[in-house]
Scaffold this motif. Structure first.
Motif, short mmCIF file in Angstrom:
data_model
loop_
_atom_site.label_atom_id
_atom_site.label_comp_id
_atom_site.label_asym_id
_atom_site.label_seq_id
_atom_site.Cartn_x
_atom_site.Cartn_y
_atom_site.Cartn_z
N ARG A 9 -3.48 -2.29 6.90
CA ARG A 9 -2.04 -2.57 6.91
C ARG A 9 -1.29 -1.33 7.39
O ARG A 9 -1.39 -0.27 6.78
CB ARG A 9 -1.55 -2.98 5.52
N LYS A 29 -1.17 0.34 2.30
CA LYS A 29 -0.31 0.28 3.49
C LYS A 29 0.09 1.69 3.90
O LYS A 29 0.56 2.48 3.09
CB LYS A 29 0.94 -0.57 3.19
N GLN A 86 2.66 -0.16 8.73
CA GLN A 86 4.06 -0.53 8.84
C GLN A 86 4.79 0.50 9.70
O GLN A 86 4.78 1.69 9.41
CB GLN A 86 4.70 -0.60 7.46
N SER A 104 0.34 -4.51 -2.90
CA SER A 104 0.47 -3.58 -1.77
C SER A 104 0.64 -2.17 -2.32
O SER A 104 1.55 -1.90 -3.11
CB SER A 104 1.70 -3.97 -0.95
#
Length: 394
Positions: A199, A147, A201, A60
């Protein structure tokens, strides 16, 4: 919903500033340089932290949030309809919110904030340019691993409540406010997705505040319906995530504060909110803080649904002490046992497949960072990778 586990070893997003960038930021703080001087060092610093992540085996990838002074920057301040107020009176900040209780205790009379003075519109991107640069630093096949972290839509609302977040001549109620805010978030998500982002968050300390008994009693004393407000914040995120592509993994990170020097603001286990939040929040992944007793025990995982993933933050970013592989493995096994006996029940194999491990929060949610060195940071990331290999043979 779709079960799409992220990488078994992960981190929350922010990383320590390399020394040159840190020193330049300090000069800016001391008014000895300009913001343009800081910007000149950011590209090289991001190259360095991207390479660090790849070296230790963290699949990641983030830009470490190195272009931000604080983790929530470049969202609300880039929206049309939002106005920066450098010195808003302290009485407009809700005193029962944990990090604002610190402001009151310190005797502050005013503080900077952002206030909604007009209809909210996304007229420019939040992190598109940042994503494009990070994308240029990795091979094409690794772009899907990048991310992007973004603050929750509730970030400023929780500071000021339903009565002082927006001009009541602009929005009549919270639903109208969050409807337009979600439209802006969805547009950002769509553009990022088009560029290859898979991705996203959402960083949201607010949910953990609802685990804090002092805040709950403070809200009750102020006549605020905390269950209704929790529902409002769940709806706010669900509006942002609705209609997303199946291969876009959206997560929410919940922690108890991570200010200068790793200072926390809140405490309390997830039990108060677990059943509702785990089962009604429309995200794929939950990043949960679990590095100290402040977070409570693992029993709230008994409410975890079958179609989501829990990333357990067993490795702290608040001090350099290195956790052990065996300690983390034992806690993962404990989580597996709780989930397999939970509601709904599941096999231990299924439970294990729903779990990953990470740091409990970022290493530098604000630019000053936590009291660790870059070597400490590297060791903790490597620990996560090595432990994940032993648990999942990843």
């Amino acid at each position: 919903m779709h079960l799409n586990p992220p990488f078994r070893a992960d981190h929350i997003g922010s990383l320590l500033r390399p020394s040159a960038l840190f020193e330049k930021r300090q000069q800016l703080e001391d008014k000895k340089c300009t913001l343009e001087d800081v910007r000149a060092l950011e590209d090289d610093a991001i190259k360095r932290v991207v390479e660090l992540q790849r070296q230790v085996g963290i699949k990641s990838i983030t830009d470490g949030e190195l272009r931000r002074e604080m983790f929530f920057e470049n969202v609300f301040d880039r929206l049309e309809g939002m106005t920066f107020i450098p010195n808003r009176p302290i009485h407009t900040f809700k005193p029962y919110i944990p990090h604002q209780a610190f402001m009151y205790a310190a005797g502050m009379q005013e503080a900077p904030t952002i206030y909604c003075t007009g209809k909210i519109k996304r007229t420019r991107s939040f992190y598109v340019d940042e994503f494009k640069y990070t994308k240029s630093l990795v091979p094409p096949e690794e772009v899907k691993n990048i991310k992007v972290t973004i603050c929750s839509p509730s970030w400023f609302h929780q500071r000021h409540g339903s009565d002082m977040t927006y001009d009541l001549s602009v929005y009549n109620n919270d639903d109208e406010y969050f409807n337009d805010l979600a439209t802006a978030y969805r547009a950002e998500f769509q553009e990022l997705y088009y560029l290859g982002c898979r991705r996203i968050q959402i960083d949201d300390p607010t949910f953990c505040y609802f685990c804090n008994e002092n805040m709950i009693s403070g809200m009750e004393g102020a006549g605020v319906d905390h269950e209704a407000l929790l529902d409002t914040y769940i709806r706010a995120i669900n509006l942002c995530t609705e209609g997303r592509p199946d291969d876009l993994t959206v997560s929410v990170h919940m922690c108890r504060g991570n200010f200068k020097g790793g200072v926390h603001f809140s405490e309390g286990g997830y039990q108060r909110i677990a059943l509702k939040v785990f089962n009604t929040l429309d995200v794929d992944v939950f990043y949960l803080e679990y590095d100290t007793e402040r977070a409570g025990d693992l029993t709230p995982l008994k409410h975890f649904p079958l179609d989501k993933v829990a990333v357990l933050g067993f490795v702290t970013t608040k001090n350099p002490k290195l956790e052990s592989v065996e300690e983390i493995k034992a806690r993962v096994n404990e989580a597996v046992g709780i989930m397999s006996d939970g509601n709904p029940k599941r096999s231990k194999e299924v439970a294990l497949n729903q779990l990953c491990i990470s740091t409990q929060c970022g290493f530098a949610s604000v630019w000053q960072g936590n009291p660790l060195t870059e070597e400490d940071e590297k060791n903790k990331l490597a620990l996560l990778v090595n432990t994940a290999k032993e648990i999942w043979d990843d």
